[in-house]
Write a protein that holds these residues in place. Structure first.
Motif, short mmCIF file in Angstrom:
data_model
loop_
_atom_site.label_atom_id
_atom_site.label_comp_id
_atom_site.label_asym_id
_atom_site.label_seq_id
_atom_site.Cartn_x
_atom_site.Cartn_y
_atom_site.Cartn_z
N GLU A 1 0.52 -52.46 41.07
CA GLU A 1 1.02 -53.69 40.45
C GLU A 1 2.22 -54.23 41.23
O GLU A 1 2.98 -53.48 41.84
CB GLU A 1 1.44 -53.41 39.01
N TYR A 2 2.34 -55.54 41.20
CA TYR A 2 3.44 -56.21 41.88
C TYR A 2 4.77 -55.86 41.21
O TYR A 2 4.86 -55.78 39.98
CB TYR A 2 3.23 -57.73 41.86
N ARG A 3 5.79 -55.63 42.02
CA ARG A 3 7.14 -55.37 41.53
C ARG A 3 8.08 -56.40 42.12
O ARG A 3 7.88 -56.83 43.28
CB ARG A 3 7.60 -53.96 41.92
N THR B 1 -6.21 -59.05 42.65
CA THR B 1 -5.44 -59.82 41.65
C THR B 1 -6.38 -60.60 40.76
O THR B 1 -6.19 -60.67 39.52
CB THR B 1 -4.47 -60.75 42.38
N ALA C 1 -8.11 -58.16 38.33
CA ALA C 1 -7.23 -57.52 37.36
C ALA C 1 -6.52 -58.51 36.46
O ALA C 1 -6.04 -58.14 35.38
CB ALA C 1 -6.20 -56.66 38.09
N GLY C 2 -6.41 -59.75 36.87
CA GLY C 2 -5.71 -60.73 36.07
C GLY C 2 -4.20 -60.64 36.20
O GLY C 2 -3.47 -61.30 35.44
N GLU C 3 -3.70 -59.84 37.13
CA GLU C 3 -2.26 -59.74 37.41
C GLU C 3 -2.07 -59.46 38.89
O GLU C 3 -3.01 -59.06 39.58
CB GLU C 3 -1.61 -58.63 36.58
N LEU C 4 -0.86 -59.73 39.36
CA LEU C 4 -0.61 -59.57 40.78
C LEU C 4 -0.75 -58.10 41.20
O LEU C 4 -0.14 -57.22 40.60
CB LEU C 4 0.79 -60.08 41.13
N ILE C 5 -1.57 -57.88 42.23
CA ILE C 5 -1.78 -56.56 42.81
C ILE C 5 -1.39 -56.63 44.29
O ILE C 5 -1.79 -57.57 45.01
CB ILE C 5 -3.25 -56.10 42.69
#
Length: 442
Positions: A236-238, A251, A254-258
């Motif tokens: 996951e993006y931090r 991304t 998953a529906g979120e930043l990877i």
């Protein structure tokens, strides 16, 4: 004289009594002195009885065990001698001698006076040094074995001296049987040799963070550096992550930043070279040099860096025959060499893996530092440690680029054309100065 004693089975005392008795017997017979003749005959008879007593069969089995087989200088090693009387007759009191030979490092040594050993029943372990006894048929660790009844067993414990670094060969175990008057001696060899590695001390040292050597297949640990081109995983993006590392296909799924997690898989490496030339290192300073080399090797290995140890004059085939395991065993067997030419040492430097760090442990050789400055481009850093009688003395001023912060008492640290030079009179103070370099570079 010794050959005559060994051929007859008599001790020095027994041989003297036999020769003296023969002289008396001859003088009495030729001169008509019956008293002298009687004394001579009695002496000859006593020697013959003594020789017969030690020749009586004694079925004795001996088993020797030693533990541990690898220790650091000064640590305890215990030998156990189990003696079994497999005969039908009671044995007398006799002495077992476990041979002690130094195969590498310093000569074997032990306490100067006998010490009591824990035994069942009581036995004694005596000096590892060869005593000046005329009846002595070899040096070693001596254990007095008490009389044993038929079928009786005794287990004797004795200390193995580990005050000096080296490879100790124990055995074979020899039983020395003497008559009560110590006129005759019989020796039996019963137990096979064994071996103990006495390794050098390793002082606490902070490893130098120098010399990463590129290894794209290197180990992945929690300490690796992030941001290189080697792909490790998706996560996951931090906040703070490089947006260029976002993996858009993952991304979207998953529906979120990877992001792609990329790490630096380089494996830092260091080459450590030990100079063994007797012309630059006397016996005491060489032991200090071996201790410092062990300190650097151990600390570097524990930090996760690969270490390439090279010892000048090392016999690889001989080490393999002895069963050496790892660098500390190699340092236990290290010994000084008579060759004073630094050419082979410099050839070892040239063969060391390029790109990593280089640590050279040597002695008072003023020409070594200038010779190493020509190698600074090949390594991530070079440290030359010189064990000298006066470690606080600085090298020639013309060779200095700058002086590093002062080290502990008895040491000096300087920089010569990119080469860090540490001069010390003890391994412990050299290790402190070496750790100071690591602290200053972090």
């Amino acid at each position: 004289m010794r050959r005559l004693r060994e051929g007859t089975g008599l001790t020095g005392t027994g041989l003297a009594v036999a020769l003296g008795s023969i002289v008396l017997l001859a003088a009495g017979a030729l001169g008509g002195y019956p008293t002298l003749g009687g004394l001579g005959a009695t002496g000859v008879a006593v020697v013959l009885v003594a020789a017969i007593l030690v020749r009586l069969p004694a079925r004795v089995r001996v088993t020797r065990t030693v533990a541990p087989h690898r220790v650091t200088v000064g640590e305890q090693v215990t030998g156990w001698l189990e003696v079994v009387n497999a005969g039908r007759l009671r044995t007398g009191r006799f002495e077992a001698v476990d041979g002690l030979t130094a195969l590498g490092g310093l000569p074997a040594s032990g306490p100067a006076t006998p010490v009591d050993a824990d035994a069942t029943p009581a036995g004694r372990a005596v000096s590892a040094r060869r005593r000046p006894d005329r009846d002595d048929h070899g040096g070693g660790l001596r254990i007095v074995v008490p009389p044993l009844s038929p079928g009786g067993t005794t287990r004797l414990r004795y200390p193995v001296p580990t005050a000096d670094r080296g490879v100790l060969r124990l055995g074979p175990v020899r039983l020395h049987r003497r008559d009560p008057l110590r006129l005759a001696l019989r020796t039996q060899t019963l137990a096979a040799p064994d071996q103990v590695w006495v390794r050098p001390r390793a002082h606490p040292v902070r490893p130098l963070p120098i010399g990463p050597v590129l290894d794209f297949e290197g180990r992945l640990t929690d300490r690796v550096l992030r941001g290189s081109m080697a792909f490790a995983a998706l996560r996951e993006y931090r906040p703070g992550d490089d947006p260029r590392q976002i993996h858009w296909r993952s991304t979207a799924r998953a529906g979120e930043l990877i992001v792609q997690d990329r790490v630096d898989t380089t494996e830092p490496s260091a080459a450590v070279l030990l100079d063994t030339r007797a012309t630059v290192l006397d016996r005491e300073l060489f032991e200090e040099a071996v201790e410092l080399t062990a300190s650097v090797v151990v600390s570097t290995s524990r930090s996760g860096q690969a270490v390439d140890l090279a010892v000048l004059g090392e016999d690889v085939a001989d080490l393999a025959r002895l069963g050496a395991r790892g660098p500390l065993d190699r340092l236990a067997a290290a010994s000084r060499t008579d060759d004073g030419d630094p050419a082979e040492l410099l050839a070892m430097v040239a063969r060391a893996p390029a790109g990593g760090g280089l640590v050279v442990v040597s002695g008072a050789d003023p020409g070594l530092a200038p010779a190493l400055t020509g190698q600074t481009r090949r390594f991530g850093g070079i440290v030359l440690v010189q064990l000298v009688a006066d470690g606080s003395a600085q090298p020639a001023a013309g060779a200095l680029d700058s002086a590093a912060p002062p080290g502990p008492a008895g040491t000096s640290v300087s920089v010569q054309s990119g080469l860090v030079v540490i001069r010390a009179d003890r391994a412990r103070t050299a290790a402190t100065a070496y750790s100071g370099l690591a602290g200053g570079r972090r």
